[in-house]
Design an enzyme around this catalytic site. Sequence first.
Site, PDB file in Angstrom:
ATOM      1  N   PHE A  41    -123.991   3.127   7.708  1.00  0.00           N
ATOM      2  CA  PHE A  41    -122.601   2.922   7.297  1.00  0.00           C
ATOM      3  C   PHE A  41    -122.620   1.975   6.105  1.00  0.00           C
ATOM      4  CE2 PHE A  41    -118.330   3.638   9.355  1.00  0.00           C
ATOM      5  CZ  PHE A  41    -118.629   4.862   9.915  1.00  0.00           C
ATOM      6  N   GLN A  84    -107.619  -3.407   3.317  1.00  0.00           N
ATOM      7  CA  GLN A  84    -108.761  -2.571   2.922  1.00  0.00           C
ATOM      8  C   GLN A  84    -108.324  -1.181   2.481  1.00  0.00           C
ATOM      9  OE1 GLN A  84    -111.987  -1.293   5.893  1.00  0.00           O
ATOM     10  NE2 GLN A  84    -113.019  -2.500   4.326  1.00  0.00           N
ATOM     11  N   HIS A 140    -109.857   2.422   2.010  1.00  0.00           N
ATOM     12  CA  HIS A 140    -111.035   3.219   2.361  1.00  0.00           C
ATOM     13  C   HIS A 140    -111.285   4.198   1.227  1.00  0.00           C
ATOM     14  CE1 HIS A 140    -113.690   5.898   4.489  1.00  0.00           C
ATOM     15  NE2 HIS A 140    -113.694   5.099   5.532  1.00  0.00           N
ATOM     16  N   LEU A 142    -107.951  10.204   7.096  1.00  0.00           N
ATOM     17  CA  LEU A 142    -109.279   9.642   6.851  1.00  0.00           C
ATOM     18  C   LEU A 142    -110.374  10.707   6.899  1.00  0.00           C
ATOM     19  CD1 LEU A 142    -110.899   6.923   6.539  1.00  0.00           C
ATOM     20  CD2 LEU A 142    -111.471   7.253   8.923  1.00  0.00           C
ATOM     21  N   GLU A 181    -116.354   7.529   6.919  1.00  0.00           N
ATOM     22  CA  GLU A 181    -117.492   7.041   6.146  1.00  0.00           C
ATOM     23  C   GLU A 181    -118.796   7.691   6.641  1.00  0.00           C
ATOM     24  OE1 GLU A 181    -117.078   3.043   5.018  1.00  0.00           O
ATOM     25  OE2 GLU A 181    -119.172   2.586   5.380  1.00  0.00           O
ATOM     26  N   ARG A 186    -116.813  -0.965   1.082  1.00  0.00           N
ATOM     27  CA  ARG A 186    -115.618  -0.171   0.742  1.00  0.00           C
ATOM     28  C   ARG A 186    -114.870  -0.707  -0.461  1.00  0.00           C
ATOM     29  NH1 ARG A 186    -113.672   0.980   6.977  1.00  0.00           N
ATOM     30  NH2 ARG A 186    -115.307   2.523   7.347  1.00  0.00           N
ATOM     31  N   HIS A 195    -106.133   1.333   4.612  1.00  0.00           N
ATOM     32  CA  HIS A 195    -106.831   1.707   5.844  1.00  0.00           C
ATOM     33  C   HIS A 195    -106.835   0.617   6.903  1.00  0.00           C
ATOM     34  CE1 HIS A 195    -109.802   3.660   8.335  1.00  0.00           C
ATOM     35  NE2 HIS A 195    -110.665   2.667   8.193  1.00  0.00           N
ATOM     36  N   ARG A 206    -113.785  -5.790   5.199  1.00  0.00           N
ATOM     37  CA  ARG A 206    -114.480  -5.454   6.447  1.00  0.00           C
ATOM     38  C   ARG A 206    -115.573  -4.429   6.178  1.00  0.00           C
ATOM     39  NH1 ARG A 206    -113.884  -1.179  10.508  1.00  0.00           N
ATOM     40  NH2 ARG A 206    -112.233  -0.211   9.301  1.00  0.00           N
TER      41      ARG A 206
HETATM   42  C1  LIG Z   1    -108.376   6.970  10.943  1.00  0.00           C
HETATM   43  C2  LIG Z   1    -109.118   5.717  11.292  1.00  0.00           C
HETATM   44  C3  LIG Z   1    -110.468   5.768  11.603  1.00  0.00           C
HETATM   45  C4  LIG Z   1    -111.169   4.608  11.927  1.00  0.00           C
HETATM   46  N1  LIG Z   1    -112.500   4.692  12.246  1.00  0.00           N
HETATM   47  C5  LIG Z   1    -113.160   3.552  12.591  1.00  0.00           C
HETATM   48  C6  LIG Z   1    -114.537   3.597  12.954  1.00  0.00           C
HETATM   49  O1  LIG Z   1    -115.177   4.642  12.968  1.00  0.00           O
HETATM   50  N2  LIG Z   1    -115.133   2.434  13.309  1.00  0.00           N
HETATM   51  C7  LIG Z   1    -114.479   1.245  13.313  1.00  0.00           C
HETATM   52  O2  LIG Z   1    -115.070   0.218  13.668  1.00  0.00           O
HETATM   53  N3  LIG Z   1    -113.172   1.181  12.995  1.00  0.00           N
HETATM   54  C8  LIG Z   1    -112.500   2.295  12.646  1.00  0.00           C
HETATM   55  N4  LIG Z   1    -111.177   2.221  12.305  1.00  0.00           N
HETATM   56  C9  LIG Z   1    -110.454   0.960  12.554  1.00  0.00           C
HETATM   57  C10 LIG Z   1    -110.207   0.822  14.060  1.00  0.00           C
HETATM   58  O3  LIG Z   1    -109.998   2.086  14.624  1.00  0.00           O
HETATM   59  C11 LIG Z   1    -109.005  -0.055  14.365  1.00  0.00           C
HETATM   60  O4  LIG Z   1    -109.115  -1.259  13.657  1.00  0.00           O
HETATM   61  C12 LIG Z   1    -108.921  -0.367  15.858  1.00  0.00           C
HETATM   62  O5  LIG Z   1    -109.030   0.815  16.618  1.00  0.00           O
HETATM   63  C13 LIG Z   1    -107.632  -1.092  16.182  1.00  0.00           C
HETATM   64  O6  LIG Z   1    -107.535  -1.215  17.569  1.00  0.00           O
HETATM   65  P1  LIG Z   1    -106.511  -2.207  18.241  1.00  0.00           P
HETATM   66  O7  LIG Z   1    -106.804  -2.206  19.690  1.00  0.00           O
HETATM   67  O8  LIG Z   1    -106.504  -3.496  17.538  1.00  0.00           O
HETATM   68  O9  LIG Z   1    -105.080  -1.547  17.951  1.00  0.00           O
HETATM   69  P2  LIG Z   1    -104.503  -0.061  18.128  1.00  0.00           P
HETATM   70  O10 LIG Z   1    -105.471   0.885  18.680  1.00  0.00           O
HETATM   71  O11 LIG Z   1    -103.826   0.266  16.841  1.00  0.00           O
HETATM   72  O12 LIG Z   1    -103.416  -0.270  19.238  1.00  0.00           O
HETATM   73  C14 LIG Z   1    -102.226  -0.987  18.997  1.00  0.00           C
HETATM   74  C15 LIG Z   1    -101.425  -0.971  20.271  1.00  0.00           C
HETATM   75  O13 LIG Z   1    -100.313  -1.832  20.151  1.00  0.00           O
HETATM   76  C16 LIG Z   1     -99.156  -1.192  20.656  1.00  0.00           C
HETATM   77  N5  LIG Z   1     -98.004  -1.818  20.007  1.00  0.00           N
HETATM   78  C17 LIG Z   1     -97.815  -2.094  18.695  1.00  0.00           C
HETATM   79  N6  LIG Z   1     -96.645  -2.718  18.525  1.00  0.00           N
HETATM   80  C18 LIG Z   1     -96.082  -2.867  19.746  1.00  0.00           C
HETATM   81  C19 LIG Z   1     -94.878  -3.426  20.222  1.00  0.00           C
HETATM   82  N7  LIG Z   1     -93.988  -3.997  19.401  1.00  0.00           N
HETATM   83  N8  LIG Z   1     -94.628  -3.381  21.542  1.00  0.00           N
HETATM   84  C20 LIG Z   1     -95.494  -2.808  22.399  1.00  0.00           C
HETATM   85  N9  LIG Z   1     -96.653  -2.251  21.997  1.00  0.00           N
HETATM   86  C21 LIG Z   1     -96.942  -2.289  20.697  1.00  0.00           C
HETATM   87  C22 LIG Z   1     -99.375   0.276  20.320  1.00  0.00           C
HETATM   88  O14 LIG Z   1     -98.604   1.094  21.153  1.00  0.00           O
HETATM   89  C23 LIG Z   1    -100.860   0.387  20.636  1.00  0.00           C
HETATM   90  O15 LIG Z   1    -101.043   0.556  22.014  1.00  0.00           O
HETATM   91  C24 LIG Z   1    -110.482   3.380  11.949  1.00  0.00           C
HETATM   92  C25 LIG Z   1    -109.134   3.315  11.623  1.00  0.00           C
HETATM   93  C26 LIG Z   1    -108.456   4.465  11.277  1.00  0.00           C
HETATM   94  C27 LIG Z   1    -107.019   4.361  10.876  1.00  0.00           C
END
Ligand SMILES: Cc1cc2nc3c(=O)[nH]c(=O)nc-3n(C[C@H](O)[C@H](O)[C@H](O)COP(=O)(O)OP(=O)(O)OC[C@H]3O[C@@H](n4cnc5c(N)ncnc54)[C@H](O)[C@@H]3O)c2cc1C
Length: 570
Positions: free
Chosen positions: A122, A236, A238, A248, A251, A282, A350, A385
Amino acid sequence: MAIETLTHDIAVIGSGLAGMRAAVEAARVSKGKLSIAIFTKTHAMRSHSVAAEGGSAAVLYPDEGDSYDSHVFDTIKGSDYLADQDAVERFVTLAPGELIQLDHWGMPWSRRDDGKIAQRPFGGHEYNRATYAADKVGFLEMETLYSVLQKFDCVKIYHEWYVTSIVRDGDTFRGFTAINLATGNLAVIKAKAGIMATGGAGRMYGFTTNGHSSTADGHFVAYRAGIPLKDMEFIQFHPTGLVPTGILITEASRGEGGYLINNKTERFMSKYAPQKMELGPRDLVSRSEMTEINEGRGFEFREMKCIHLDLRHLGREKILEKLPQIREVTMKFIGVDPIEEPIPIRPVAHFTMGGIHTDIDGATPLKGLWAAGEVACVSVNGANRLGSNSTTTCLVWGAITGGLAAQYCTSAGGSGFPVDAVKKEESRVFDELLRGSGSENPYVIRRELQSLMDKNMYVFRTGEGLNEAAKTIKALKKRSYKRVEDKTKEYNTNLLHVFEIEAMLEVAEAAIVGALARQESRGAHTRTDFPKRDDGKWLRHTLARYTPDGPTLDYIPVIITKHKPQERKY
Ligand SMILES: Cc1cc2nc3c(=O)[nH]c(=O)nc-3n(C[C@H](O)[C@H](O)[C@H](O)COP(=O)(O)OP(=O)(O)OC[C@H]3O[C@@H](n4cnc5c(N)ncnc54)[C@H](O)[C@@H]3O)c2cc1C
């Protein structure tokens, strides 16, 4: 109408990787004795983490050449030296255990020929340490954690609840207010400990990889409650967002050997990152693509300037085995089969590197409240990142904060709940927002915000553009967008969107003001009027504090342990 009160020991907001991991850990540490609730505005399994594609970073094979020191150094160098080095060291040390733990819980990692867990290259990592399950990493990690959660009767998930505010009593956390989206009723959640795990803020942009739910809610809820946001100017981009939608293209497609090509059929990364080529970090690859486009060496696809990502030389078999989702997406959305044709891409918003200010334990300045995952700024990512570090960060700080919150509950005393704060919130939700008298269509305001961010807060920034953005966002905030046409109580998505738009406007303002103040280029924040990194003045974290008139800024030092800042070369 009486407001419903729910009481739990721990309330986790968000059911992505960070939130679910936190809940599992709290349940394990407390041996099922605490009452733990997860509140999520979507169905739990629709959290944005399911979209993660390419991999989760960890050092799994030190005997094959990789090392903790190398992962630490790559992350710090990748961050353009803005990461707190003690946090990076903790992250790297705990990362392998988290991925092995997932394996034991049933995660179907892809395997090498010798049966061991497979890892792929990566960007910005010296070794192959992105641990993967084809290109569906996030979905399968989420599914694994969701299955584990089913074992704990002490965890209750409230699907489709929207948290609107934090309730605090002086310097102590007391709970949240939330709307049950199904009924439209406001409820009070009383809890000894809270964990914010609400994900990123990518939807402040129009051209973004983030789903429609990544709307900065958690950032805003904390910011409005007096908790500072840290380093919000670092967003960031991407390098491979599918044109024209921004979906997306992982990568991993470059990790598996894909080329970036300009209209002279050159692999132009040889000019910008001769050693790492397409696998530079990135920020560097995105700047290189935009330089090629701006200097006339790009392509055009559906009226958008772009670059080509060429996978054809990988061959049909490898694309089908390693990148099946990418092929499905490009065929379904733009009718391009990457086995036959290159994919049109360009940098896309991203990931939110900044977030709720926490210490190395994920603790916010409000006693009893933690933050984990993309919404938190611990800070491991600094100014840029490295790909595949985020999902692992969610797991590591999910576990840390879940464990600490559970321990805290054993000593935390419950006491006075500030009823006035709840009354105020009720009036804000129902009088100010639901019955708001704004004359403007909120969706027009949202579109204008997104265009502004796409234009003035993109890969290359200028003082002039940021000044214009700061003025425009103030004007957008003034033009009242608080108009909710739909007065229905049940599933009022119109009201939900107005909440989200308010959050995005306020948080975008913090990002813009931070970017305007930071007169240097570091990581993903590139100012053409200040093209150099300036460690003398700017080796420090920005803290933005909420006021109704816009953010005030102050700064705290970056924690440096072993690695003195140097020039970054790839
Ligand atoms: C398309 C894509 C591909 C990616 N691929 C990778 C990868 O291969 N490897 C990597 O390391 N990272 C990757 N990333 C980044 C990574 O996926 C995210 O940073 C990470 O999954 C975020 O997880 P999280 O648990 O912080 O939040 P999220 O999974 O975004 O969850 C947020 C949660 O908060 C809840 N929420 C938000 N606001 C409220 C509210 N006001 N009240 C109640 N609930 C709320 C939502 O319902 C959800 O449950 C990728 C990102 C994207 C966009």
